[in-house]
Design a protein around this motif. Structure first.
Motif, PDB file in Angstrom:
ATOM      1  N   LEU A  30      50.360  -3.583  67.669  1.00 22.72           N
ATOM      2  CA  LEU A  30      49.745  -4.890  67.936  1.00 22.72           C
ATOM      3  C   LEU A  30      49.693  -5.188  69.428  1.00 22.72           C
ATOM      4  CD1 LEU A  30      51.264  -7.142  65.125  1.00 22.72           C
ATOM      5  CD2 LEU A  30      48.889  -6.395  65.353  1.00 22.72           C
ATOM      6  N   TRP A  31      50.753  -4.820  70.146  1.00 21.33           N
ATOM      7  CA  TRP A  31      50.786  -5.084  71.576  1.00 21.33           C
ATOM      8  C   TRP A  31      49.694  -4.304  72.303  1.00 21.33           C
ATOM      9  CZ3 TRP A  31      51.798  -8.553  74.824  1.00 21.33           C
ATOM     10  CH2 TRP A  31      51.786  -8.265  76.180  1.00 21.33           C
ATOM     11  N   GLU A  32      49.512  -3.042  71.939  1.00 21.08           N
ATOM     12  CA  GLU A  32      48.473  -2.251  72.593  1.00 21.08           C
ATOM     13  C   GLU A  32      47.089  -2.819  72.273  1.00 21.08           C
ATOM     14  OE1 GLU A  32      49.139  -0.183  74.969  1.00 21.08           O
ATOM     15  OE2 GLU A  32      51.273  -0.355  74.553  1.00 21.08           O
ATOM     16  N   LEU A  33      46.893  -3.329  71.063  1.00 21.49           N
ATOM     17  CA  LEU A  33      45.623  -3.978  70.725  1.00 21.49           C
ATOM     18  C   LEU A  33      45.435  -5.272  71.521  1.00 21.49           C
ATOM     19  CD1 LEU A  33      45.529  -3.423  66.857  1.00 21.49           C
ATOM     20  CD2 LEU A  33      44.141  -2.279  68.601  1.00 21.49           C
ATOM     21  N   LEU A  34      46.535  -6.005  71.750  1.00 20.01           N
ATOM     22  CA  LEU A  34      46.449  -7.210  72.588  1.00 20.01           C
ATOM     23  C   LEU A  34      46.080  -6.854  74.022  1.00 20.01           C
ATOM     24  CD1 LEU A  34      49.370  -9.592  71.597  1.00 20.01           C
ATOM     25  CD2 LEU A  34      46.936 -10.067  71.536  1.00 20.01           C
ATOM     26  N   GLU A  35      46.648  -5.765  74.527  1.00 23.13           N
ATOM     27  CA  GLU A  35      46.303  -5.337  75.891  1.00 23.13           C
ATOM     28  C   GLU A  35      44.806  -5.040  76.004  1.00 23.13           C
ATOM     29  OE1 GLU A  35      48.653  -2.075  77.281  1.00 23.13           O
ATOM     30  OE2 GLU A  35      50.225  -3.381  78.011  1.00 23.13           O
ATOM     31  N   VAL A  36      44.267  -4.348  75.020  1.00 21.60           N
ATOM     32  CA  VAL A  36      42.830  -4.050  75.039  1.00 21.60           C
ATOM     33  C   VAL A  36      42.025  -5.344  74.931  1.00 21.60           C
ATOM     34  CG1 VAL A  36      40.973  -2.928  73.739  1.00 21.60           C
ATOM     35  CG2 VAL A  36      43.116  -1.725  74.133  1.00 21.60           C
ATOM     36  N   ASN A  44      45.959  -6.064  85.169  1.00 22.06           N
ATOM     37  CA  ASN A  44      46.885  -4.950  84.939  1.00 22.06           C
ATOM     38  C   ASN A  44      46.831  -4.411  83.505  1.00 22.06           C
ATOM     39  OD1 ASN A  44      48.060  -7.388  84.174  1.00 22.06           O
ATOM     40  ND2 ASN A  44      50.129  -6.610  84.395  1.00 22.06           N
ATOM     41  N   PHE A  45      46.012  -5.003  82.645  1.00 19.26           N
ATOM     42  CA  PHE A  45      45.798  -4.479  81.293  1.00 19.26           C
ATOM     43  C   PHE A  45      44.629  -3.491  81.250  1.00 19.26           C
ATOM     44  CE2 PHE A  45      47.765  -8.029  78.456  1.00 19.26           C
ATOM     45  CZ  PHE A  45      49.012  -7.716  78.969  1.00 19.26           C
ATOM     46  N   LYS A  46      43.907  -3.353  82.367  1.00 23.46           N
ATOM     47  CA  LYS A  46      42.765  -2.441  82.407  1.00 23.46           C
ATOM     48  C   LYS A  46      43.282  -1.020  82.598  1.00 23.46           C
ATOM     49  CE  LYS A  46      39.506  -5.796  84.092  1.00 23.46           C
ATOM     50  NZ  LYS A  46      38.700  -6.289  85.164  1.00 23.46           N
ATOM     51  N   ASP A  51      45.763   6.018  78.019  1.00 28.64           N
ATOM     52  CA  ASP A  51      46.966   5.405  78.572  1.00 28.64           C
ATOM     53  C   ASP A  51      47.548   4.402  77.581  1.00 28.64           C
ATOM     54  OD1 ASP A  51      49.007   4.637  80.228  1.00 28.64           O
ATOM     55  OD2 ASP A  51      47.747   3.596  81.673  1.00 28.64           O
ATOM     56  N   HIS A  52      46.668   3.606  76.946  1.00 26.52           N
ATOM     57  CA  HIS A  52      47.117   2.630  75.941  1.00 26.52           C
ATOM     58  C   HIS A  52      47.773   3.316  74.750  1.00 26.52           C
ATOM     59  CE1 HIS A  52      45.608  -1.184  77.406  1.00 26.52           C
ATOM     60  NE2 HIS A  52      44.446  -0.634  77.680  1.00 26.52           N
ATOM     61  N   TYR A  53      47.074   4.284  74.196  1.00 30.76           N
ATOM     62  CA  TYR A  53      47.489   4.805  72.899  1.00 30.76           C
ATOM     63  C   TYR A  53      48.349   6.064  72.971  1.00 30.76           C
ATOM     64  CZ  TYR A  53      44.201   1.361  71.380  1.00 30.76           C
ATOM     65  OH  TYR A  53      43.554   0.175  71.194  1.00 30.76           O
ATOM     66  N   GLY A 129      54.091 -12.982  65.542  1.00 31.87           N
ATOM     67  CA  GLY A 129      53.288 -13.865  66.389  1.00 31.87           C
ATOM     68  C   GLY A 129      54.103 -14.482  67.506  1.00 31.87           C
ATOM     69  N   ALA A 130      55.319 -14.905  67.196  1.00 35.27           N
ATOM     70  CA  ALA A 130      56.195 -15.477  68.232  1.00 35.27           C
ATOM     71  C   ALA A 130      56.544 -14.427  69.283  1.00 35.27           C
ATOM     72  CB  ALA A 130      57.465 -16.040  67.591  1.00 35.27           C
ATOM     73  N   SER A 131      56.821 -13.216  68.841  1.00 37.63           N
ATOM     74  CA  SER A 131      57.152 -12.136  69.770  1.00 37.63           C
ATOM     75  C   SER A 131      55.972 -11.798  70.685  1.00 37.63           C
ATOM     76  CB  SER A 131      57.587 -10.897  68.984  1.00 37.63           C
ATOM     77  OG  SER A 131      57.788  -9.811  69.843  1.00 37.63           O
ATOM     78  N   MET A 132      54.784 -11.670  70.096  1.00 31.92           N
ATOM     79  CA  MET A 132      53.594 -11.349  70.885  1.00 31.92           C
ATOM     80  C   MET A 132      53.271 -12.472  71.877  1.00 31.92           C
ATOM     81  SD  MET A 132      52.378  -8.358  70.023  1.00 31.92           S
ATOM     82  CE  MET A 132      54.041  -7.791  69.835  1.00 31.92           C
ATOM     83  N   THR A 133      53.439 -13.718  71.442  1.00 31.03           N
ATOM     84  CA  THR A 133      53.175 -14.860  72.322  1.00 31.03           C
ATOM     85  C   THR A 133      54.124 -14.862  73.510  1.00 31.03           C
ATOM     86  OG1 THR A 133      52.391 -16.158  70.450  1.00 31.03           O
ATOM     87  CG2 THR A 133      53.011 -17.375  72.417  1.00 31.03           C
ATOM     88  N   LEU A 134      55.395 -14.598  73.263  1.00 29.01           N
ATOM     89  CA  LEU A 134      56.383 -14.566  74.341  1.00 29.01           C
ATOM     90  C   LEU A 134      56.074 -13.461  75.342  1.00 29.01           C
ATOM     91  CD1 LEU A 134      59.089 -15.764  75.375  1.00 29.01           C
ATOM     92  CD2 LEU A 134      60.200 -13.937  74.107  1.00 29.01           C
ATOM     93  N   GLU A 135      55.723 -12.291  74.844  1.00 26.51           N
ATOM     94  CA  GLU A 135      55.400 -11.183  75.748  1.00 26.51           C
ATOM     95  C   GLU A 135      54.129 -11.443  76.533  1.00 26.51           C
ATOM     96  OE1 GLU A 135      55.880  -6.973  74.797  1.00 26.51           O
ATOM     97  OE2 GLU A 135      56.514  -7.707  72.827  1.00 26.51           O
ATOM     98  N   LEU A 136      53.098 -11.900  75.842  1.00 31.72           N
ATOM     99  CA  LEU A 136      51.832 -12.169  76.516  1.00 31.72           C
ATOM    100  C   LEU A 136      51.994 -13.288  77.547  1.00 31.72           C
ATOM    101  CD1 LEU A 136      48.971 -11.058  76.361  1.00 31.72           C
ATOM    102  CD2 LEU A 136      48.424 -12.858  74.735  1.00 31.72           C
ATOM    103  N   ASN A 137      52.842 -14.244  77.234  1.00 30.50           N
ATOM    104  CA  ASN A 137      53.121 -15.349  78.147  1.00 30.50           C
ATOM    105  C   ASN A 137      53.664 -14.836  79.482  1.00 30.50           C
ATOM    106  OD1 ASN A 137      53.570 -17.857  79.212  1.00 30.50           O
ATOM    107  ND2 ASN A 137      55.329 -18.314  77.934  1.00 30.50           N
ATOM    108  N   SER A 138      54.521 -13.833  79.434  1.00 29.23           N
ATOM    109  CA  SER A 138      55.090 -13.329  80.692  1.00 29.23           C
ATOM    110  C   SER A 138      54.006 -12.719  81.578  1.00 29.23           C
ATOM    111  CB  SER A 138      56.199 -12.316  80.412  1.00 29.23           C
ATOM    112  OG  SER A 138      55.682 -11.187  79.772  1.00 29.23           O
ATOM    113  N   PHE A 139      53.029 -12.045  80.989  1.00 27.68           N
ATOM    114  CA  PHE A 139      51.952 -11.462  81.790  1.00 27.68           C
ATOM    115  C   PHE A 139      51.006 -12.538  82.322  1.00 27.68           C
ATOM    116  CE2 PHE A 139      53.378  -7.717  79.561  1.00 27.68           C
ATOM    117  CZ  PHE A 139      53.319  -6.756  80.561  1.00 27.68           C
TER     118      PHE A 139
END
Length: 182
Positions: A30-36, A44-46, A51-53, A129-139
């Motif tokens: 899910l995180w790699e899909l969020l990065e894309v 920095n997600f480009k 590299d992603h997968y 969802g909470a985990s992904m939100t917290l991680e995405l928030n830091s970026f």
């Protein structure tokens, strides 16, 4: 590369947090899909698709998960020595005893069992969802506030959030468990 080390250490920490290989594997994908999905907003997600997968998902993340789950297994079989610090003869032994003072008495392996019922699936998806939100928030905070990657503030924030999430995830696991009486 410092980012490869950060990937591995991050997934070791997440594996210690969630204590379930399947959940970590799904979160990694899910995180790699969020990065894309967010690469048009965060520079920095480009990255290249490989590299992603390959490097992130199948490389660093997988290594971090395996090390984290191995640590979970080792910690669950940890033997405690209740000898007083003053009775331990070596300095190394005293330091080891003091460090073990702050480890948990028991380290329970989690079984999230997300597919056992629809209710359980929703509960686990909320955690994801909470985990992904917290991680995405830091970026996003790094991007919006112009914090350079080498700044200690983001690392401190992530370590603080992880240390606060350890008991929170345990409480949530117990709360959604089948033996909880409300």
């Amino acid at each position: 590369d410092i980012f490869s080390v950060a990937h591995v250490l991050g997934w070791v920490a997440k594996s210690l947090l969630f204590r379930d290989y399947t959940l970590c594997f799904v979160l990694s994908l899910l995180w790699e899909l969020l990065e894309v999905s967010f690469q048009h907003l965060l520079p920095n997600f480009k990255e290249c698709w490989w590299d992603h997968y390959l490097l992130d998902f199948a490389g660093c993340n997988l290594i971090g998960m395996m090390v984290g789950i191995w640590c979970c297994q080792k910690l669950s079989a940890l033997e405690y020595n209740w000898t007083g610090v003053s009775r331990i003869p070596s300095t190394r032994g005293k330091i080891s005893r003091v460090v073990r003072q702050f480890t948990p008495f028991s380290f329970t392996q989690y079984s999230w069992a997300a597919l056992t019922s629809f209710k359980r699936l929703i509960q686990v998806l909320l955690l994801c969802g909470a985990s992904m939100t917290l991680e995405l928030n830091s970026f996003f905070l790094k991007h919006v506030l112009w914090i350079p990657p080498e700044c200690w503030i983001n690392t401190f924030r992530l370590v603080l959030m992880w240390s606060l999430a350890l008991p929170a995830v345990r409480e949530y696991y117990e709360y959604i468990g089948p033996h909880t009486h409300r």
